[in-house]
Structures are given as structure tokens and as C-alpha cells.
Design an enzyme around this catalytic site. Structure first.
Site, PDB file in Angstrom:
ATOM      1  N   CYS A  49       0.855  -1.193   0.000  1.00 12.42           N
ATOM      2  CA  CYS A  49       0.000   0.000   0.000  1.00 12.42           C
ATOM      3  C   CYS A  49       0.885   1.235   0.000  1.00 12.42           C
ATOM      4  O   CYS A  49       1.872   1.286   0.739  1.00 12.42           O
ATOM      5  CB  CYS A  49      -0.902  -0.017   1.236  1.00 12.42           C
ATOM      6  N   HIS A  83      -9.001  -3.821  -2.338  1.00 14.05           N
ATOM      7  CA  HIS A  83      -8.020  -3.105  -1.524  1.00 14.05           C
ATOM      8  C   HIS A  83      -8.388  -1.620  -1.432  1.00 14.05           C
ATOM      9  O   HIS A  83      -8.424  -1.048  -0.337  1.00 14.05           O
ATOM     10  CB  HIS A  83      -6.629  -3.273  -2.156  1.00 14.05           C
ATOM     11  N   GLU A  84      -8.681  -1.008  -2.575  1.00 15.29           N
ATOM     12  CA  GLU A  84      -9.019   0.422  -2.583  1.00 15.29           C
ATOM     13  C   GLU A  84     -10.357   0.670  -1.891  1.00 15.29           C
ATOM     14  O   GLU A  84     -10.516   1.654  -1.162  1.00 15.29           O
ATOM     15  CB  GLU A  84      -9.024   0.984  -4.007  1.00 15.29           C
ATOM     16  N   HIS A 101     -10.257   1.233   1.789  1.00 15.66           N
ATOM     17  CA  HIS A 101      -9.885   2.579   2.250  1.00 15.66           C
ATOM     18  C   HIS A 101     -11.129   3.420   2.554  1.00 15.66           C
ATOM     19  O   HIS A 101     -11.090   4.285   3.426  1.00 15.66           O
ATOM     20  CB  HIS A 101      -8.997   3.284   1.228  1.00 15.66           C
TER      21      HIS A 101
END
Length: 177
Positions: free
Chosen positions: A101, A143-144, A147
Site C-alpha cells: 500500500c 483493496h481500494e 480505504h
């Protein structure tokens, strides 16, 4: 004109905050944010970046898979801005894969993710897009998306034994120690 933005790192409270939806995609500040994210992800050798990583708590991210120094085997795709994305469905099959990341430099982790997902998002022109993503691109999306929920990949690692420094990851992957 777009500019490279500073990427905040783990410990900054914005990374742990839930991101706000974008209400007006055509707003100049949102369009500029998209341009700046596109430049920032390329400059940082990333394959994705979310607005919270540049201290902008909005539900906007870029998926930009391409071979680079950090991910030499990544598939090539056109960088895509995804606004207010959501996961509609996902495969039952989970696959562990190495992730890093831009907000956690120097660390990699083996993270379980769904092998395929069906998603919906709005593009920068206001069009609603439905897509099925698989393998590495599905991993980037998940993954994004994390966030937006205040999560980082370390929250999904199943064991501390699945964490490595960037140097040891490189040794593992490319030098086969």
C-alpha cells in the site's frame, strides 16, 4: 493542470475514517481530484489509489493495473476512475495474494480476497458502469474499497507470519531464496 499529491501514511486518522459519497461528480474540485489521483498513482508506481490516501475523504479511487517496479506481473489496463463504487456480488472462492500500500511503505502482506467480484460505479462522466472483475484487478478494487471503510490491508492479514518487509518480499518473489 493536474499535480502529484502527497500520500498520507498509516497513523494519519483520515485513513481510519469512513469516506463520504460524492454528490456532484461534475464539480470542478472532484474532477481535479480525479486528475491529481491519476498523476499521483503513476508517479508512485501504484496500481490503485483512493482519495482518503491523499487526505480527501471521498469515495473516489483509481484502478490502474499495469506492470511496474512494485508489481512487475500486473496486467495492463487503462487507468479508471471509479466514483461511489460498490461491490454487488462476489465469488465464494478466496485467494491469498501479496499486497502493499502506498500509505504503508516498505511492508507487504498476504491478504485473502474474493477471486471475482461484480461491481458498480459511476465514471467521471456520470455514467453508471457494471463490471465483473477477476484476479489481480478484483484484488485492487477490494483493496481500494477498504480505504473507504477505514481499513488497510494489514487489517485483513490472517497472521503476522504473513507480513514481510518490501526487501524480503522482493527476495521471496524474484530471488527465490
Amino acid at each position: 493542470m493536474s499535480k502529484k499529491l502527497s500520500i498520507i501514511e498509516l497513523g494519519n486518522p483520515i485513513l481510519r475514517r469512513k469516506a463520504e459519497p460524492v454528490n456532484n461528480i461534475q464539480e470542478q474540485s472532484i474532477q481535479k481530484l480525479i486528475d491529481d489521483l491519476l498523476e499521483t498513482v503513476v508517479d508512485a508506481n501504484g496500481v490503485g489509489i483512493a482519495a482518503p490516501q491523499v487526505a480527501q475523504s471521498y469515495r473516489v479511487f483509481i484502478v490502474a493495473s499495469r506492470p511496474n517496479l512494485r508489481y512487475p506481473n500486473a496486467p495492463l489496463m487503462e487507468p479508471t476512475a471509479m466514483i461511489n463504487p460498490r461491490i454487488i456480488d462476489c465469488s465464494d472462492e478466496m485467494v491469498k495474494g501479496w499486497e502493499g500500500c502506498l500509505s504503508i511503505p516498505g511492508i507487504r502482506g498476504l491478504v485473502p480476497r474474493h477471486r471475482s467480484i461484480k461491481v458498480a460505479y459511476t465514471d467521471r462522466d456520470g455514467n453508471l458502469i457494471h463490471q465483473e472483475l477477476t484476479e489481480f484487478v478484483a484484488r485492487i478494487f477490494q483493496h481500494e474499497y477498504d480505504h473507504f471503510e477505514g481499513l488497510v490491508f494489514l487489517d485483513r492479514v490472517e497472521s503476522t507470519l504473513d507480513i514481510a518487509t518490501e526487501q524480503e518480499y522482493q527476495n521471496l518473489m524474484f530471488n527465490k531464496l
